[in-house]
Design an enzyme around this catalytic site. Structure first.
Site, PDB file in Angstrom:
ATOM      1  N   LYS A 180     -22.495-111.698 -27.719  1.00 53.64           N
ATOM      2  CA  LYS A 180     -21.158-112.153 -28.042  1.00 53.64           C
ATOM      3  C   LYS A 180     -20.517-112.828 -27.000  1.00 53.64           C
ATOM      4  CE  LYS A 180     -16.764-111.324 -27.762  1.00 53.64           C
ATOM      5  NZ  LYS A 180     -16.289-112.465 -27.487  1.00 53.64           N
ATOM      6  N   GLU A 255     -20.129-107.208 -14.375  1.00 47.25           N
ATOM      7  CA  GLU A 255     -19.668-108.261 -13.277  1.00 47.25           C
ATOM      8  C   GLU A 255     -18.261-108.590 -13.426  1.00 47.25           C
ATOM      9  OE1 GLU A 255     -21.813-109.198 -10.880  1.00 47.25           O
ATOM     10  OE2 GLU A 255     -20.124-110.398 -10.391  1.00 47.25           O
ATOM     11  N   CYS A 289     -16.159-116.535 -10.420  1.00 50.27           N
ATOM     12  CA  CYS A 289     -15.789-115.349 -10.053  1.00 50.27           C
ATOM     13  C   CYS A 289     -16.192-115.349  -8.490  1.00 50.27           C
ATOM     14  CB  CYS A 289     -16.452-114.043 -10.589  1.00 50.27           C
ATOM     15  SG  CYS A 289     -18.206-114.392 -10.710  1.00 50.27           S
ATOM     16  N   GLU A 390      -6.987-111.892  -8.220  1.00 47.84           N
ATOM     17  CA  GLU A 390      -8.029-112.979  -8.580  1.00 47.84           C
ATOM     18  C   GLU A 390      -6.882-113.723  -9.654  1.00 47.84           C
ATOM     19  OE1 GLU A 390     -11.150-112.363 -11.581  1.00 47.84           O
ATOM     20  OE2 GLU A 390     -11.998-113.478 -10.031  1.00 47.84           O
TER      21      GLU A 390
HETATM   22  C1  UN1 Z   1     -19.667-116.734 -11.957  1.00 50.19           C
HETATM   23  O1  UN1 Z   1     -18.578-117.394 -11.437  1.00 50.19           O
HETATM   24  O2  UN1 Z   1     -19.321-116.070 -12.869  1.00 50.19           O
HETATM   25  O3  UN1 Z   1     -22.857-118.819  -7.356  1.00 50.19           O
HETATM   26  C2  UN1 Z   1     -20.799-117.267 -11.664  1.00 50.19           C
HETATM   27  C3  UN1 Z   1     -22.157-119.437  -8.341  1.00 50.19           C
HETATM   28  C4  UN1 Z   1     -22.976-119.682  -9.715  1.00 50.19           C
HETATM   29  C5  UN1 Z   1     -22.586-118.570 -10.684  1.00 50.19           C
HETATM   30  C6  UN1 Z   1     -21.014-118.266 -10.543  1.00 50.19           C
HETATM   31  N1  UN1 Z   1     -24.211-119.836  -9.543  1.00 50.19           N
HETATM   32  O4  UN1 Z   1     -21.107-119.640  -8.067  1.00 50.19           O
END
Ligand code: UN1
Length: 500
Positions: A180, A255, A289, A390
């Site tokens: 999803k 994650e 992230c 965040e």
């Molecule tokens: C994310 O922000 O969820 O290392 C992943 C990085 C990317 C992946 C980010 N290759 O910033």
């Protein structure tokens, strides 16, 4: 730049067929750089659609788990080749639905390609262990076996890369999938499903159910037919996912958020550090992230850093990601923009100094999108909310520090642990930092973003729950160990007891 583009009406992909949601309801997919542009419509799925997809995945699992891994991998290899051929189209689709600049959406599709090739290679590896038995004439080994039906909930910021991080290792290990995707970016997952179908994946092995969290995500988590769940998103939702997995003991990978830092030491190559902070802080509009939302700078170079960094942030060209001149796109949606604006307010109220930005961009080319200025707070205190929480937007907080130990304490003084970076020319500091930073990823002389697919990706504390994705670590999540003993002595041999 302007290519012909007709809005797409998407359907769920269940058991090898494109089907409407039972509800008959659809959700709009709009361009965050121009909300007048309807990218497409996609189904608002509910529990019945999810149940149908899980049943299809469960049925397909019977054969797929017995398909030799190298044969599964050949399908992935073909999928990677198709992705290579469609990279440009899919990147443009992604910029339209997600907003990040074309160079970055090309990177996103490339990340999917990399992961697909990587996992295609794993079809001929997936090594286990053989080891001597403690008893004579007895053979001992451990082999990887699939887990079953894998449920996936993916975010909007990497709309093709993250579904690939999850789906490719799951598939090559012999699991079947129900995915999803986020409501904001259904088209990129639709494109991925199209590719997997064309590559020859059997019906039911990979299923996509579009919809929102309560409508389609929650029923997936509750479904006893789902054996494993992988989720990328916020820490708040991650907690809900974790709790929802508990009653049926689903294997669960989370994650979640980050509050990543770049540490700049007095001896750093300052221009390089500034370049890294601009890319780490404002790349993807700060919506990674892994984004560098904190920059801690040692006092000897603090003034110079701030001056140049602010100048660079101010000069960034914000706009439609399809325009080659654009350096930073919009926020994904109105709600995210509002979150950013509320954190600007919070930062001001807690006494941080706003050095540039701080406003929504309106009028002209920005009139119909969710744009926000690149924003830098300076002279921040490590305990401020803008240095702890965040934000997921184009806001960077700069914090001065005295000593290396101080910098490590600032870095580790948050509830997240995804990525951290240090800019220094001192090898001792570089090595101490990689040892002492409490994050899953550490960079030396590079920003906090830019993980490569063949290494483990994930974090500590409130960022993750102990699993890693990408690299070989992904195989550990998407398979279970089965230990097999073969006794060819023709007599009863008792482990630990027949010990003479
Ligand atoms: C994310 O922000 O969820 O290392 C992943 C990085 C990317 C992946 C980010 N290759 O910033």
């Amino acid at each position: 730049m302007a290519t012909a583009f007709a809005p797409k009406a998407l359907k769920n992909y269940i058991n090898g067929e494109w089907v409407e949601a039972r509800s008959g309801k659809a959700i709009e997919n709009r361009n965050p750089a121009n909300r007048d542009e309807l990218v497409g419509m996609f189904p608002a799925s509910g529990p019945e659609d999810v149940a149908q997809a899980v049943d299809a995945a469960k049925a397909a699992y019977k054969k797929w788990r017995l398909t030799p891994a190298p044969k599964r991998a050949e399908i992935l290899f073909r999928a990677a080749e198709i992705l290579v051929n469609r990279k440009e189209d899919y990147s443009r689709d992604m910029t339209r639905e997600m907003g990040k600049v074309l160079a970055e959406t090309r990177g996103d599709v490339q990340e999917a390609i990399d992961m697909t090739y990587l996992m295609a290679g794993e079809g001929r590896r997936q090594f286990g262990h053989t080891t001597p038995s403690e008893l004579p004439n007895k053979f001992a080994m451990a082999v990887r076996v699939p887990v079953g039906v894998a449920g996936m909930i993916t975010p909007w910021n990497f709309p093709m890369a993250i579904p690939s991080w999850k789906a490719m290792p799951a598939l090559v290990c012999g699991n079947t999938v129900v995915l999803k995707p986020a409501e904001d970016t259904p088209l990129s997952t639709y494109n991925l499903a199209q590719v997997l179908a064309e590559a020859g994946l059997p019906p039911g092995v990979f299923n996509v159910v579009f919809g929102d969290g309560p409508g389609a995500g929650a029923p997936m988590l509750a479904n006893p037919g789902v054996d494993l769940v992988s989720f990328t998103g916020s820490t708040e939702v991650g907690r809900i996912v974790s709790q929802a997995c508990a009653p049926t003991f689903k294997k669960c990978h989370l994650e979640m958020g980050g509050k990543n830092i770049i540490i700049v030491m007095d001896d750093a190559n300052l221009d390089l550090a500034i370049e890294g902070a601009v890319w780490g802080g404002f790349g993807t509009t700060g919506q990674r992230c892994t984004a560098a939302s904190r920059v801690a700078v040692q006092k000897g170079v603090y003034r110079e850093f701030v001056e140049k960094f602010v100048e660079r942030a101010k000069a960034l060209k914000v706009g439609d990601g399809l325009d080659p001149a654009t350096q930073m796109g919009p926020c994904i949606n109105e709600q995210q923009l509002k979150t950013v604006m509320s954190y600007v307010e919070i930062g001001r109220n807690e006494g941080a100094k706003l050095a540039t930005g701080g406003h929504r961009l309106e009028g002209g080319a920005h009139a119909r999108g969710w744009f926000h200025e690149p924003t830098v707070f300076v002279d921040c205190d490590r305990k401020m909310r803008i240095c702890q929480e965040e934000i997921f937007g184009p806001v960077v907080s700069v914090i001065p520090f005295d000593s290396f130990d101080d910098a490590i304490a600032i870095a580790n003084g948050v509830n997240y642990g995804l990525s951290a970076a240090i800019y220094t020319r001192n090898v001792n500091h570089a090595f101490r930092a990689q040892r002492d930073l409490e994050t899953g990823i550490v960079y030396v002389n590079a920003p906090t973003i830019g993980a490569e697919t063949h290494l483990p990706f994930g974090g500590t504390k409130n960022t993750g729950n102990g699993h890693r994705e990408a690299g070989l670590a992904a195989l550990d999540f998407y398979s279970e160990w089965k230990t097999v003993y073969v006794d060819y002595s023709d007599r009863l041999q008792r482990a630990q007891i027949d010990n003479a």
